[in-house]
Write an enzyme that holds these catalytic residues in place. Sequence first.
Site, PDB file in Angstrom:
ATOM      1  N   TYR A  34       0.664  -1.157   0.117  1.00 45.24           N
ATOM      2  CA  TYR A  34       0.091  -0.044   0.046  1.00 45.24           C
ATOM      3  C   TYR A  34       0.850   1.403  -0.037  1.00 45.24           C
ATOM      4  CZ  TYR A  34      -3.509   3.516   1.391  1.00 45.24           C
ATOM      5  OH  TYR A  34      -4.285   4.584   1.325  1.00 45.24           O
ATOM      6  N   GLU A  36       3.859   1.881  -0.885  1.00 43.20           N
ATOM      7  CA  GLU A  36       4.723   2.126  -2.103  1.00 43.20           C
ATOM      8  C   GLU A  36       4.027   2.280  -3.356  1.00 43.20           C
ATOM      9  OE1 GLU A  36       7.773   2.732  -2.015  1.00 43.20           O
ATOM     10  OE2 GLU A  36       8.707   1.908  -0.376  1.00 43.20           O
ATOM     11  N   ASN A  63      -5.808  10.357   8.330  1.00 39.67           N
ATOM     12  CA  ASN A  63      -7.175   9.658   8.916  1.00 39.67           C
ATOM     13  C   ASN A  63      -8.259  10.747   8.992  1.00 39.67           C
ATOM     14  OD1 ASN A  63      -4.774   8.576   9.867  1.00 39.67           O
ATOM     15  ND2 ASN A  63      -6.117   7.094  11.286  1.00 39.67           N
ATOM     16  N   THR A  97       0.360   4.704  22.920  1.00 40.15           N
ATOM     17  CA  THR A  97       0.608   6.052  22.870  1.00 40.15           C
ATOM     18  C   THR A  97       0.975   6.740  21.704  1.00 40.15           C
ATOM     19  OG1 THR A  97       3.029   5.429  23.373  1.00 40.15           O
ATOM     20  CG2 THR A  97       1.859   6.003  25.280  1.00 40.15           C
ATOM     21  N   GLN A  98       0.927   5.943  20.591  1.00 38.79           N
ATOM     22  CA  GLN A  98       0.944   6.051  19.237  1.00 38.79           C
ATOM     23  C   GLN A  98      -0.073   7.160  18.869  1.00 38.79           C
ATOM     24  OE1 GLN A  98       0.491   2.985  20.191  1.00 38.79           O
ATOM     25  NE2 GLN A  98      -0.931   2.061  18.724  1.00 38.79           N
ATOM     26  N   THR A  99       0.398   8.218  18.086  1.00 37.33           N
ATOM     27  CA  THR A  99      -0.589   9.102  17.732  1.00 37.33           C
ATOM     28  C   THR A  99      -1.145   9.008  16.383  1.00 37.33           C
ATOM     29  OG1 THR A  99       0.908  10.662  17.124  1.00 37.33           O
ATOM     30  CG2 THR A  99       0.442  10.725  19.417  1.00 37.33           C
ATOM     31  N   ARG A 100      -2.469   9.550  16.379  1.00 42.06           N
ATOM     32  CA  ARG A 100      -3.178   9.700  14.747  1.00 42.06           C
ATOM     33  C   ARG A 100      -3.921  11.156  14.985  1.00 42.06           C
ATOM     34  NH1 ARG A 100      -0.204   6.230  14.648  1.00 42.06           N
ATOM     35  NH2 ARG A 100      -0.607   4.056  13.718  1.00 42.06           N
ATOM     36  N   ASP A 162       4.168  -0.222  12.092  1.00 46.48           N
ATOM     37  CA  ASP A 162       3.070   0.718  12.279  1.00 46.48           C
ATOM     38  C   ASP A 162       3.565   1.933  12.883  1.00 46.48           C
ATOM     39  OD1 ASP A 162       0.042   0.657  12.492  1.00 46.48           O
ATOM     40  OD2 ASP A 162       0.397   1.331  14.607  1.00 46.48           O
ATOM     41  N   ARG A 166       1.462  10.395  13.711  1.00 50.67           N
ATOM     42  CA  ARG A 166       0.957  10.901  12.482  1.00 50.67           C
ATOM     43  C   ARG A 166       0.314  12.226  12.742  1.00 50.67           C
ATOM     44  NH1 ARG A 166       2.893   8.368   9.160  1.00 50.67           N
ATOM     45  NH2 ARG A 166       1.699   6.791   8.647  1.00 50.67           N
TER      46      ARG A 166
END
Length: 185
Positions: A34, A36, A63, A97-100, A162, A166
Site C-alpha cells: 500500500y 509504495e 485519517n 501512545t502512538q498518535t493519529r 506501524d 501521524r
Amino acid sequence: MFTSTSEVYGDPEVSPQKEDYFGNVNPNGVRSVYDESKRFGEAATMAYVRKFDLDARIIRIFNTYGPFMQKDDGRVVSEFIMQAITGKPFTIYGNGTQTRSFCYVSDMVEGIEKAMFTEKTKGEVINLGNPDEKTVLELAMLIKKICKVSSESVFEELPEDDPKVRKPDITKAEKLLGWKTKNKY
C-alpha cells in the site's frame, strides 16, 4: 488529482509531517504494498506533470472519519465503535501512545474540492488532515465516553512498521487553499 495518503511517510522520524518530507518507509515490509503503491502513484503523476505539462495535483489524506464508515474496515475509529456497541474489549496495539489525527469527512471533502479547483495548484503536493494529534488511548477513552461503555482494553503487539506518530503539517493547505479543519474530534 491523485489522492494519496499519509502512509507515504511510513513511520516518520519527524513530526508534524510536511509535504517535502520523504518519509521512512520499509519498501519490503508488511505494509509496503500500500505505502509504495501510493508513492509510485505520486511519482507517476509528477512525471506526467513535468513531461506532458499535465494539470495535476496530489493530496495526501490523513485519517478521516464520519457517517457511513464500514464497520469492518479495520480503521481504529470504526474498530473501537464496533467493539463498544458489541460489548467487546477495546484492542489497543502497542502501548496506545502512538498518535493519529482525525479529520471529519465534511472538512476533508471541502479540502479535496479546494485542492481540485483552486488556481495555481498544478504540480502541488498538499497534506489534508486535522493537525490536532491524539493518542490511540485518548481516542479509546473518548469513544468509551460517547458510547457510555466501560469496556476493558486489551493490549496486543504493535504491528510491524506501524507508525508511532501521524500529524499533518497543513500550513501549505492553509496558505494555498485557505483551508483548515473546522470540526474538532
